[in-house]
Enzyme design. Sequence first.
Site, PDB file in Angstrom:
ATOM      1  N   ASP A  54     -89.582  54.336  20.983  1.00 55.07           N
ATOM      2  CA  ASP A  54     -89.464  53.022  21.609  1.00 55.07           C
ATOM      3  C   ASP A  54     -88.500  53.092  22.787  1.00 55.07           C
ATOM      4  OD1 ASP A  54     -89.159  50.403  22.340  1.00 55.07           O
ATOM      5  OD2 ASP A  54     -88.218  49.749  20.464  1.00 55.07           O
ATOM      6  N   GLU A 132     -66.950  72.535  37.760  1.00 53.41           N
ATOM      7  CA  GLU A 132     -65.702  72.802  37.046  1.00 53.41           C
ATOM      8  C   GLU A 132     -65.338  71.526  36.281  1.00 53.41           C
ATOM      9  OE1 GLU A 132     -62.874  73.708  40.070  1.00 53.41           O
ATOM     10  OE2 GLU A 132     -63.880  75.542  40.726  1.00 53.41           O
ATOM     11  N   GLU A 134     -63.207  69.341  33.748  1.00 47.41           N
ATOM     12  CA  GLU A 134     -61.899  69.219  33.113  1.00 47.41           C
ATOM     13  C   GLU A 134     -61.979  68.208  31.971  1.00 47.41           C
ATOM     14  OE1 GLU A 134     -59.442  69.994  37.298  1.00 47.41           O
ATOM     15  OE2 GLU A 134     -59.690  67.960  36.506  1.00 47.41           O
ATOM     16  N   GLU A 185     -55.121  73.167  32.411  1.00 49.49           N
ATOM     17  CA  GLU A 185     -55.057  72.438  33.684  1.00 49.49           C
ATOM     18  C   GLU A 185     -53.678  71.789  33.864  1.00 49.49           C
ATOM     19  OE1 GLU A 185     -55.942  71.418  36.525  1.00 49.49           O
ATOM     20  OE2 GLU A 185     -57.688  72.695  36.813  1.00 49.49           O
ATOM     21  N   GLU A 192     -59.843  73.337  31.301  1.00 49.55           N
ATOM     22  CA  GLU A 192     -61.026  73.496  32.147  1.00 49.55           C
ATOM     23  C   GLU A 192     -61.769  74.756  31.735  1.00 49.55           C
ATOM     24  OE1 GLU A 192     -60.553  72.863  36.420  1.00 49.55           O
ATOM     25  OE2 GLU A 192     -61.596  74.756  36.781  1.00 49.55           O
ATOM     26  N   HIS A 241     -65.231  69.209  39.890  1.00 46.64           N
ATOM     27  CA  HIS A 241     -65.490  69.747  41.220  1.00 46.64           C
ATOM     28  C   HIS A 241     -66.831  70.467  41.192  1.00 46.64           C
ATOM     29  CE1 HIS A 241     -60.818  70.068  41.566  1.00 46.64           C
ATOM     30  NE2 HIS A 241     -61.242  68.821  41.575  1.00 46.64           N
ATOM     31  N   ARG A 312     -56.977  71.597  49.607  1.00 48.17           N
ATOM     32  CA  ARG A 312     -57.431  70.853  48.440  1.00 48.17           C
ATOM     33  C   ARG A 312     -57.157  69.353  48.521  1.00 48.17           C
ATOM     34  NH1 ARG A 312     -57.199  75.994  46.477  1.00 48.17           N
ATOM     35  NH2 ARG A 312     -58.614  76.461  44.747  1.00 48.17           N
ATOM     36  N   GLU A 332     -67.650  72.822  48.164  1.00 53.62           N
ATOM     37  CA  GLU A 332     -67.161  72.225  46.926  1.00 53.62           C
ATOM     38  C   GLU A 332     -66.869  70.750  47.147  1.00 53.62           C
ATOM     39  OE1 GLU A 332     -63.223  72.519  43.975  1.00 53.62           O
ATOM     40  OE2 GLU A 332     -63.288  73.606  45.876  1.00 53.62           O
ATOM     41  N   ARG A 334     -65.227  67.525  45.651  1.00 50.37           N
ATOM     42  CA  ARG A 334     -64.141  67.420  44.684  1.00 50.37           C
ATOM     43  C   ARG A 334     -64.002  66.033  44.052  1.00 50.37           C
ATOM     44  NH1 ARG A 334     -60.509  71.382  44.737  1.00 50.37           N
ATOM     45  NH2 ARG A 334     -58.716  70.006  44.363  1.00 50.37           N
TER      46      ARG A 334
END
Length: 443
Positions: A54, A132, A134, A185, A192, A241, A312, A332, A334
């Site tokens: 359903d 990645e 976390e 982390e 992570e 990330h 970063r 990447e 983030r």
Amino acid sequence: MMPHELRHEAVKAIKDQKVEFIHLWFTDVLGFLKSFTIDVEELETAMTEGMGFDGSSIQGFARIQESDMIAMPDPSTLQILPWRQKGALVATMFCDIVKPDGSPYEADPRYVLKRNLARAAEMGYTFFIGPELEFYYLKSEQEPLPLDRATYFDQTTRDLAVDLRKDTVRALKRFGIQVEYSHHEVGPSQHEIDLRYREALTMADAVMTYRVVVKEIAQMNGVYATFMPKPLFGEAGSGMHVHQSLFKDGKNAFYDPEDEYHLSASAKAYIAGILAHAREICAVTNQWVNSYKRLVSGYEAPVYICWAHRNRSALVRVPMYKPGKEAATRIELRSPDPACNPYLAFSVMLAAGLDGIERGLELPPDVTDDVYEMSERERASRGIEQLPEDLYEALKEMEASDLVRRALGDQVFEWFLRNKTTEWHEYRTRVTPWETEKYLPLL
């Protein structure tokens, strides 16, 4: 291998290993894993005819007048659970959701990603992903207390969390999911485990499995694992990330040996597309009210829409090129968090990047300074915008986005907006303990 051959191999593997039960998995629009179990005697019927259910009871699926849905197991996703359930050996398979006539169901998140991958394939591309994720280990879901006070890359001894990570990696490997490495982390009891780069659909399935395995191993050991983006006040939030690249004719389409930073024109246009649509896709990559308590300056979470090499503080980072590692050239993103629906999140990222390539968007200069340290005037002078500050703002950006509507399809797009608008209203009108503590004695 042809579909019927895959089905035959899956049935044979299950019977050879004396599996008793099979969990059939699929995902609702919010990204919650759904499951029902069949006995091994029903396997061949399930593989050829599917299993009806359903759809009106599933978040974001059918209305009640069109509720009949069929879950078709994908034999290429067959895995044996790395733990027994009350002595029984159990297998799992992800399913594609189809209508009674056999056509794909538009609101199935797995189909949404397949449709976007097909569009990439029409342009000659295969989409690869490396997330990645976390998460936090806590004493319980009612008691958000960490198990340790360690921080980034700390080596701890005789630590339950270290054993939990190792057991999780072992379990993931038994699921056929390759792990690059794992570590502690920044936050207390935050961890992570990074997954090896894979094609996007396989990786979306892997992310769903990863979340199950992390929680299951924690529960087996009397603790609780959470992917909540910001579970602890004053501590780092949990992100996902997402490393990504496009391959064409077996080669990395993001690599250019002649470019100063080894980035091709396609890679630069892809980044430009991500930046151009960053505010529009944010409600999908960061879909919870709590997500925006992570996306604040000061906790290494990306807030400002810019790109950089190795910096970063930027939303998009380009990892350093290593000679001889052309296939590893990637970008990447983030901002996403690990509580999103990976099928939808990967879809909107890909759609944004492909739009940049199709329109030949020009990539602005990279940012070498710490964006967090810039004044508002400096950021404005460089054209650096900010991600939405809360879910409401993100939903307004999404609502106006033709790109997100096309990527998700009308049904998912409209249901997602309605559901998340309701969530925002519930949050906005609720009186929190913080307000009671602060205002009640004064007002």
